[in-house]
Structures are given as C-alpha cells and as structure tokens.
Design an enzyme around this catalytic site. Structure first.
Site, PDB file in Angstrom:
ATOM      1  N   TYR A 102       0.832  -1.199   0.000  1.00 34.21           N
ATOM      2  CA  TYR A 102       0.000   0.000   0.000  1.00 34.21           C
ATOM      3  C   TYR A 102       0.863   1.244   0.000  1.00 34.21           C
ATOM      4  CZ  TYR A 102       0.889   0.728   5.037  1.00 34.21           C
ATOM      5  OH  TYR A 102       1.484   0.960   6.255  1.00 34.21           O
ATOM      6  N   CYS A 103       0.256   2.349  -0.458  1.00 35.15           N
ATOM      7  CA  CYS A 103       0.901   3.662  -0.389  1.00 35.15           C
ATOM      8  C   CYS A 103      -0.098   4.644   0.211  1.00 35.15           C
ATOM      9  CB  CYS A 103       1.426   4.107  -1.754  1.00 35.15           C
ATOM     10  SG  CYS A 103       0.189   4.272  -3.060  1.00 35.15           S
ATOM     11  N   TRP A 104      -0.050   5.900  -0.196  1.00 35.26           N
ATOM     12  CA  TRP A 104      -0.893   6.911   0.450  1.00 35.26           C
ATOM     13  C   TRP A 104      -2.377   6.687   0.189  1.00 35.26           C
ATOM     14  CZ3 TRP A 104      -0.918  10.063   4.291  1.00 35.26           C
ATOM     15  CH2 TRP A 104      -1.851  11.104   4.359  1.00 35.26           C
TER      16      TRP A 104
ATOM     17  N   TYR B 241      -3.231   3.958   2.531  1.00 41.97           N
ATOM     18  CA  TYR B 241      -3.232   4.382   3.925  1.00 41.97           C
ATOM     19  C   TYR B 241      -4.477   5.196   4.268  1.00 41.97           C
ATOM     20  CZ  TYR B 241      -2.332   6.935   8.175  1.00 41.97           C
ATOM     21  OH  TYR B 241      -2.472   7.484   9.435  1.00 41.97           O
TER      22      TYR B 241
END
Length: 357
Positions: free
Chosen positions: A99-101, A128
């Site tokens: 996952y990222c932002w 996130y």
C-alpha cells in the site's frame, strides 16, 4: 482503480485478511511511515523523503508529466534496490500486501512488478487513507460493542502491574499507557522512547481492540482523556467511563516503594527529575519547587515522593475519580498488602474473585 481487479484487496476486507499475508509492505516515504502505518508493516519506500518532496514540487511548479517522468525513474531505481537487497531470497509462494498513500501510483508500480516476477502480490484499495478510515470507524464501533471493567486507584497503587497480572490470568486487558508509551502523569514519559503520533496511537488502539472479543469484559485502568500528549478518542473514553469500577488500594509506604522502583530512571538522572518538577512551577511556586530540588540533591527520594503524592497526586485523583467515573464506590475495593510479586499476584486473583469472574 477497481476493487474487482484480482490483484487489489478491498479496504473492507483488510481487518479480516491481514493475517493471510506473509508481509505488509508500506511503500510510502520513511517520514510518512514514521507517523503511522498498518500494524506489522515494513517500510520499503519507492520514493525517499527528499525524492517525494522533489517530485511534489515538480508536479506543482512545472507539470504533472515532468513529475511523472522523473518519479518513474526514482521509483524504478528504488524498486530494483529493494528487489536486490530485501526481497531476493523470498520463494515463489511469498504473498505480500502493498500500500501507499491512497492506493495509487507508488503501490501500483510495486505490485505490478512483483506480480510480473511471479509472486502473488496484492495492492490495498485506497491505501493508507482507506486504512485510516478503517481505524476511525473501528474505534467508533468498539465504543459501542465493548464493555469495560475499570481499575481505579491512586498514583503508585500499582494499577498497571495489576492489569498485567489480570491478563496473565486469562482475562482481557487494554493497556492504554502501554499503547501510548507513557505512564499518564507529568513524570510519566518513558526514558529514551518517544510517544507515537496521535494517529499511531489510534492505530495501536484499533489493533489491540481488533484482537479482543467484544462479547467479553475488558479490564482497563482509570485514565484521564490524555495519556501524555495523546488523546483517547472521545467515544471510547466515554464508554470506558461508563464501566463498572473497582479500586486498588495500597498504603502510602507501599506506593512510595513501588514508585521508587518504577521510576528509578529519575533517581539516576537528577537533572531530568528536576526539569520535570519544574513544569509544576506555575501551580506550586518557585519556593516549593526549590524545596523539592533540594530534596533531590540530598537524596531524600522517599520523603520527596511521599510529599508529591500527598500534595499533588492524591487531591487530583480524589476530585477526578468521582467526577469522571459515575460507578465508582468507596466500598468496592481490593487491598494490595505490599509491592512484592506475590502480593500483586494474590491481589489480582482477589480482584477477579470479588468480581465473580
């Protein structure tokens, strides 16, 4: 992004699916990761702190296209580095969640490459930001679903130790001070350890509650709304204060002895002790603070701690416990005889027996 993509995990399935993955990989920058992340995640950033700032500036000041070109070069280089140095030994069966932002470019690139290699990598829908919503909603729901048994008691009575003993006897506990990395008073910061961010604390709470059974009682200490610099979410705090109370009592001598054991880092660092007491100057005045500093210089820690209890901590406790915990009753308590391991173990058993559990 469509959740129907076979390589995308729906954010609604995150809580129930976390244990199915061999690793959770946060590809955000180290600074983003440090503020908060999914419990158990490791940080393999595809843009470091400086690169992320540079790409963001380029995006705003030049063009999105220019930012994407340079960003792609950085991302490719960093992913290659992670493959060579962190992931090279994992078998084909290894299954990571990435996952990222917000579940977009950074995690998408990493997930695509890992799947092309042959690993069964999944990308978290909404990243996130989606996880943050899960935490907020989960804490709100926990405030409705859980019931709490509150352990009250004056400073130094040994509430945290009793809580741990209760947990060792098979009862469910929520250690707010442990999750906040703070002991809940002006002297309560842990030496050489920073508190988590507010978001990180809420994630710790969510994770702890996610591993408890809401159909069974949870033991918790009586706390104020803040633990150090962190705020217990209001709905959860209100639910805790609705819980039944039982008080842990111990003599002043026992409390002094226990505090000197628990806060021995101050005894070996008098300057730090003085600095913390200096925070109380506006309340007690310079003359009283100077008197306490003299006691530290003289090594009279027993007398100092007893005076702090009588002057500072005990009056605050008496006024707040009745105001904030409606079920508190003076006649509902257990007694800790001393601060020995045997006494704590016995008192924990007595407390559980008294509650009929």
């Amino acid at each position: 992004m469509q959740p129907s993509n076979p390589h995308i995990l729906s954010i609604e399935k995150l809580a129930s699916s976390l244990n199915e993955f061999d690793a959770v990989i946060d590809v955000r920058s180290p600074a983003e990761f440090a503020l908060d992340h999914i419990p158990g995640a490791i940080n393999l950033p595809v843009l470091n702190n400086e690169e992320r700032i540079e790409i963001g500036t380029l995006y705003k000041q030049v063009s999105p296209f220019a930012a994407k070109k340079l960003g792609a070069a950085y991302v490719s280089r960093n992913i290659a580095n992670h493959l060579e140095n962190s992931l090279i030994d994992f078998p084909r069966e290894w299954r990571p969640l990435i996952y990222c932002w917000r579940g977009g470019e950074r995690s998408g690139a990493f997930t695509h490459i890992l799947n092309r290699i042959g690993w069964k990598a999944m990308q978290l829908q909404s990243g996130y930001q989606g996880f943050r919503r899960v935490v907020i909603d989960g804490l709100d729901q926990a405030a409705k679903d859980f019931s709490f048994q509150v352990i009250a008691g004056m400073t130094g009575s040994g509430k945290t130790r009793i809580l741990q003993e209760i947990g060792s006897l098979g009862q469910q506990i929520l250690d707010l001070e442990g999750l906040a990395i703070h002991r809940g008073s002006v002297l309560g910061n842990e030496p050489n350890i920073e508190q988590p961010s507010q978001k990180g604390f809420e994630t710790n709470l969510w994770n702890a509650l996610n591993n408890l059974d809401s159909s069974k009682i949870v033991f918790v200490e009586s706390e104020s709304k803040k633990v150090g610099g962190l705020h217990i979410p209001d709905p959860l705090m209100e639910r805790i204060r609705e819980g039944q109370c039982i008080e842990l009592r111990s003599s002043t001598a026992t409390r002094v002895s226990w505090l000197l054991r628990e806060y021995r880092h101050f005894l070996s660092n008098p300057d730090s002790f003085k600095q913390k007491l200096g925070l109380l100057t506006s309340r007690y005045g310079k003359v009283q603070i100077a008197k306490w500093h003299d006691a530290i210089d003289a090594g009279d820690f027993d007398g100092l701690v007893e005076e702090l209890l009588v002057m500072h901590y005990d009056p605050s406790y008496q006024s707040s416990i009745v105001r904030n915990f409606p079920s508190y009753r003076e006649d509902h308590f257990v007694q800790l005889e001393n601060d020995s391991d045997e006494a704590f173990a016995k008192t924990a058993k007595d407390l559980i027996t008294k509650l009929g559990l």
